[in-house]
Design an enzyme around this catalytic site. Sequence first.
Site, mmCIF file in Angstrom:
data_model
loop_
_atom_site.group_PDB
_atom_site.id
_atom_site.type_symbol
_atom_site.label_atom_id
_atom_site.label_comp_id
_atom_site.label_asym_id
_atom_site.label_seq_id
_atom_site.Cartn_x
_atom_site.Cartn_y
_atom_site.Cartn_z
ATOM 1 N N HIS A 1 41.542 9.071 91.438
ATOM 2 C CA HIS A 1 42.997 9.122 91.567
ATOM 3 C C HIS A 1 43.311 9.755 92.910
ATOM 4 O O HIS A 1 42.995 10.915 93.156
ATOM 5 C CB HIS A 1 43.634 9.921 90.440
ATOM 6 C CG HIS A 1 45.129 9.905 90.503
ATOM 7 N ND1 HIS A 1 45.915 10.987 90.194
ATOM 8 C CD2 HIS A 1 45.982 8.914 90.876
ATOM 9 C CE1 HIS A 1 47.188 10.677 90.360
ATOM 10 N NE2 HIS A 1 47.258 9.422 90.778
ATOM 11 N N GLN B 1 33.665 12.181 100.121
ATOM 12 C CA GLN B 1 33.961 12.345 101.540
ATOM 13 C C GLN B 1 33.645 11.066 102.317
ATOM 14 O O GLN B 1 34.426 10.622 103.161
ATOM 15 C CB GLN B 1 33.148 13.515 102.100
ATOM 16 C CG GLN B 1 33.493 13.865 103.547
ATOM 17 C CD GLN B 1 32.620 14.986 104.086
ATOM 18 O OE1 GLN B 1 31.467 15.129 103.688
ATOM 19 N NE2 GLN B 1 33.172 15.785 104.987
ATOM 20 N N ASP C 1 46.135 10.685 95.900
ATOM 21 C CA ASP C 1 47.487 10.884 96.423
ATOM 22 C C ASP C 1 47.334 11.184 97.910
ATOM 23 O O ASP C 1 46.486 12.000 98.285
ATOM 24 C CB ASP C 1 48.178 12.084 95.750
ATOM 25 C CG ASP C 1 48.270 11.929 94.245
ATOM 26 O OD1 ASP C 1 48.704 10.873 93.791
ATOM 27 O OD2 ASP C 1 47.893 12.885 93.539
ATOM 28 N N LEU D 1 37.207 17.616 106.310
ATOM 29 C CA LEU D 1 37.517 16.383 107.041
ATOM 30 C C LEU D 1 36.722 15.215 106.473
ATOM 31 O O LEU D 1 35.557 15.358 106.084
ATOM 32 C CB LEU D 1 37.185 16.551 108.521
ATOM 33 C CG LEU D 1 38.091 17.495 109.321
ATOM 34 C CD1 LEU D 1 37.495 17.735 110.706
ATOM 35 C CD2 LEU D 1 39.501 16.926 109.427
ATOM 36 N N LYS E 1 41.483 18.122 94.169
ATOM 37 C CA LYS E 1 42.489 18.460 93.157
ATOM 38 C C LYS E 1 41.905 19.370 92.079
ATOM 39 O O LYS E 1 42.606 20.233 91.542
ATOM 40 C CB LYS E 1 42.998 17.191 92.480
ATOM 41 C CG LYS E 1 43.784 16.242 93.350
ATOM 42 C CD LYS E 1 44.284 15.103 92.479
ATOM 43 C CE LYS E 1 44.945 14.015 93.305
ATOM 44 N NZ LYS E 1 45.425 12.916 92.466
ATOM 45 N N THR F 1 39.212 22.171 90.722
ATOM 46 C CA THR F 1 38.495 23.324 91.270
ATOM 47 C C THR F 1 36.986 23.053 91.338
ATOM 48 O O THR F 1 36.368 22.682 90.340
ATOM 49 C CB THR F 1 38.738 24.575 90.414
ATOM 50 O OG1 THR F 1 40.146 24.818 90.351
ATOM 51 C CG2 THR F 1 38.037 25.792 91.002
#
Length: 403
Positions: free
Chosen positions: A17, A83, A19, A48, A66, A68
């Site tokens: 998911h 990544q 955003d 990055l 999002k 932890t």
Amino acid sequence: MYEIGEALIGDGPELAHIDLIIGDKEGPVGTAFATNMASMSVGHTPLLAVIRPNLTAKPATLIIPKVTVQNLDDASKIFGPAQTAVGRAVADAVEEEIIPNDIVEDIVIMVNVFIDPSAKDYRKIYQYNYGATKLAIKRAFDKYPSVDKVLAEKDRGTHPIMGFKAMKLWNPPYLQVALDLDNEDKMRSIIRDLPKRERILIEAGTPLVKKFGVEIISKIREERPGAFIIADLKTLDVGRVEVKMAADQTADAVAISGLGTNESIEKAIHECSKQGIYSILDMMNVQDIPEKLEQLNLKPNIVLLHRNIDSETMRDNDNEQASEWGNIKEIKSKLGKRGLVAVAGGVTPEKVNKALSNGADIIIAGRYIIGSSDVRRAADDFLRYMPQDSDTMRVALDEDEEI
């Protein structure tokens, strides 16, 4: 420039998911980008996006977890497949000209990435996050979705993680089964025998609520988790309290008596709106229904009309637009374009077409179904006059997105 995109792709714990926000380096997005890089927080360290070590994506892209990150196993999923997936999705979006090449050095992207700690398959983590990131970028530049899309989908969409569908009455007609009973075992038996159709609404009848309290709504929910459940409280006073009690038990709608004072009715309607549930104004024994609606500053979502052979307004009416349940079209005109009308009393399967043609949105049946030895067949006697469930043949894809 300031664009927002979102996408969810995949299944199971590896689903992705995304955003994201895309904006100018010199604008608020650029400021947020720099602030996040300089503001480390435990478990949510931004990083990055890279194509490989020592090769960052362009436009510069910041990934913010999002969920932890609690251990090295969690970190390896972010610093590995996620990544890489985000970095390559950004690069491919530039190559495919989803991101215009001439602004690559002028913008930055901030991507919020969801990784379930129970995810195991690195290939799926990579694949799903790659697809979701690229789709979210495309949606951001396309300004997808449109307002029209949102309004069309808001009452019919389902979120996969919820595990149930929050039902809205967006596409009538519906069949409301009134469980006017005083026996919980009989209630459960009837619910189990009812067809599993979205067009069926289940009413916790007044006898059920009086005997077992509003807690009976939760018992109905146990039997039919995704059902639209109406609490027939016939509220006359202290409506705000009663509405909240029913809403706390997961009722989707509450019936309020039209015989109450305007102030009491409006307070109950207001509480329904506050709780996010439907208000039903039961007009049983109300002499002048249109006038009653005119007096209300707050209108209900649904008006319930009862056939009453003793009421002159329901019998021998010279108005060609009136039905045996009253002038449905006139009443709907006072409710606004989203207002619904339900009819009850003397509704047999043979009268369904007549009620629907006169403008009824909800057909309420009680004894015909709950008193039948074959509940499923009795319900089907009504349902055969209604269309198939709205989403039965619909694949919930965003088929309107441009290729």
